[in-house]
Design a protein around this motif. Sequence first.
Motif, PDB file in Angstrom:
ATOM      1  N   LYS A  76       2.852   2.804  15.825  1.00  0.00           N
ATOM      2  CA  LYS A  76       1.942   1.802  16.353  1.00  0.00           C
ATOM      3  C   LYS A  76       2.348   0.422  15.848  1.00  0.00           C
ATOM      4  O   LYS A  76       2.957   0.303  14.789  1.00  0.00           O
ATOM      5  CB  LYS A  76       0.503   2.103  15.924  1.00  0.00           C
ATOM      6  CG  LYS A  76      -0.004   3.474  16.343  1.00  0.00           C
ATOM      7  CD  LYS A  76      -1.399   3.738  15.789  1.00  0.00           C
ATOM      8  CE  LYS A  76      -1.901   5.106  16.184  1.00  0.00           C
ATOM      9  NZ  LYS A  76      -3.252   5.384  15.630  1.00  0.00           N
TER      10      LYS A  76
ATOM     11  N   GLU B  59       0.717  -1.768  14.325  1.00  0.00           N
ATOM     12  CA  GLU B  59       0.187  -2.045  12.995  1.00  0.00           C
ATOM     13  C   GLU B  59       1.010  -1.420  11.878  1.00  0.00           C
ATOM     14  O   GLU B  59       0.770  -1.700  10.701  1.00  0.00           O
ATOM     15  CB  GLU B  59      -1.279  -1.592  12.875  1.00  0.00           C
ATOM     16  CG  GLU B  59      -1.529  -0.164  13.334  1.00  0.00           C
ATOM     17  CD  GLU B  59      -2.040  -0.084  14.759  1.00  0.00           C
ATOM     18  OE1 GLU B  59      -2.972   0.705  15.011  1.00  0.00           O
ATOM     19  OE2 GLU B  59      -1.518  -0.819  15.617  1.00  0.00           O
ATOM     20  N   ALA B  60       1.983  -0.585  12.222  1.00  0.00           N
ATOM     21  CA  ALA B  60       2.898  -0.041  11.225  1.00  0.00           C
ATOM     22  C   ALA B  60       4.007  -1.016  10.855  1.00  0.00           C
ATOM     23  O   ALA B  60       4.798  -0.729   9.954  1.00  0.00           O
ATOM     24  CB  ALA B  60       3.507   1.268  11.731  1.00  0.00           C
TER      25      ALA B  60
ATOM     26  N   ASP C  14      -4.492   8.055   4.874  1.00  0.00           N
ATOM     27  CA  ASP C  14      -5.270   8.472   6.036  1.00  0.00           C
ATOM     28  C   ASP C  14      -4.758   7.841   7.327  1.00  0.00           C
ATOM     29  O   ASP C  14      -4.804   8.467   8.394  1.00  0.00           O
ATOM     30  CB  ASP C  14      -6.742   8.119   5.844  1.00  0.00           C
ATOM     31  CG  ASP C  14      -7.422   8.965   4.792  1.00  0.00           C
ATOM     32  OD1 ASP C  14      -8.480   8.545   4.288  1.00  0.00           O
ATOM     33  OD2 ASP C  14      -6.905  10.058   4.475  1.00  0.00           O
ATOM     34  N   SER C  15      -4.260   6.626   7.241  1.00  0.00           N
ATOM     35  CA  SER C  15      -3.827   5.900   8.426  1.00  0.00           C
ATOM     36  C   SER C  15      -2.594   6.500   9.094  1.00  0.00           C
ATOM     37  O   SER C  15      -2.322   6.195  10.260  1.00  0.00           O
ATOM     38  CB  SER C  15      -3.554   4.435   8.074  1.00  0.00           C
ATOM     39  OG  SER C  15      -2.534   4.330   7.104  1.00  0.00           O
ATOM     40  N   VAL C  16      -1.851   7.352   8.379  1.00  0.00           N
ATOM     41  CA  VAL C  16      -0.617   7.907   8.935  1.00  0.00           C
ATOM     42  C   VAL C  16      -0.631   9.419   9.027  1.00  0.00           C
ATOM     43  O   VAL C  16       0.348  10.013   9.504  1.00  0.00           O
ATOM     44  CB  VAL C  16       0.616   7.457   8.124  1.00  0.00           C
ATOM     45  CG1 VAL C  16       0.662   5.939   8.025  1.00  0.00           C
ATOM     46  CG2 VAL C  16       0.622   8.087   6.736  1.00  0.00           C
TER      47      VAL C  16
ATOM     48  N   GLU D 230       0.824  -1.196   0.000  1.00  0.00           N
ATOM     49  CA  GLU D 230       0.000   0.000   0.000  1.00  0.00           C
ATOM     50  C   GLU D 230       0.863   1.251   0.000  1.00  0.00           C
ATOM     51  O   GLU D 230       1.982   1.263   0.522  1.00  0.00           O
ATOM     52  CB  GLU D 230      -0.935   0.018   1.215  1.00  0.00           C
ATOM     53  CG  GLU D 230      -0.214   0.113   2.553  1.00  0.00           C
ATOM     54  CD  GLU D 230      -1.152   0.269   3.729  1.00  0.00           C
ATOM     55  OE1 GLU D 230      -2.342   0.578   3.512  1.00  0.00           O
ATOM     56  OE2 GLU D 230      -0.699   0.081   4.885  1.00  0.00           O
TER      57      GLU D 230
END
Length: 123
Positions: free
Chosen positions: A86, A88-89, A61-63, A46
């Motif tokens: 985090k 999830e990174a 958006d997630s970062v 991604e």
Amino acid sequence: QVQLVESGGGLVQAGGSLRLSCAASGSINRINTMAWYRQAPGKQRELVASITSGGSTNNADSVKGRFTISRDNAKNTVYLQMNSLKPEATAVYYCHAGVVVITTGTYRYLDVWGRGTLVTVSS
């Protein structure tokens, strides 16, 4: 031939920071957009952030609010400052660049990828 050399990956605790660097080298006429992608285990690659040759940026958006992409055109280098990390990174982070080269008098456009660098965020 153009190569992207990455550095800065490693292990970091949740809430910590890392800065990734990616330097392009070779017979380069022009570098257009540079970007950082990531691929977590079991997931597709991604786009994380991108930056044009003029400095316009875009972030997933997630970062947003935590990661910052920048570039130094004189050094043909792109950076990714990652704060408030985090778990999830956790992923392999890849550098990408759109590069114009001249080979035997002919202009060519290349999509160049780095080798990837692993970022692991522990909880």
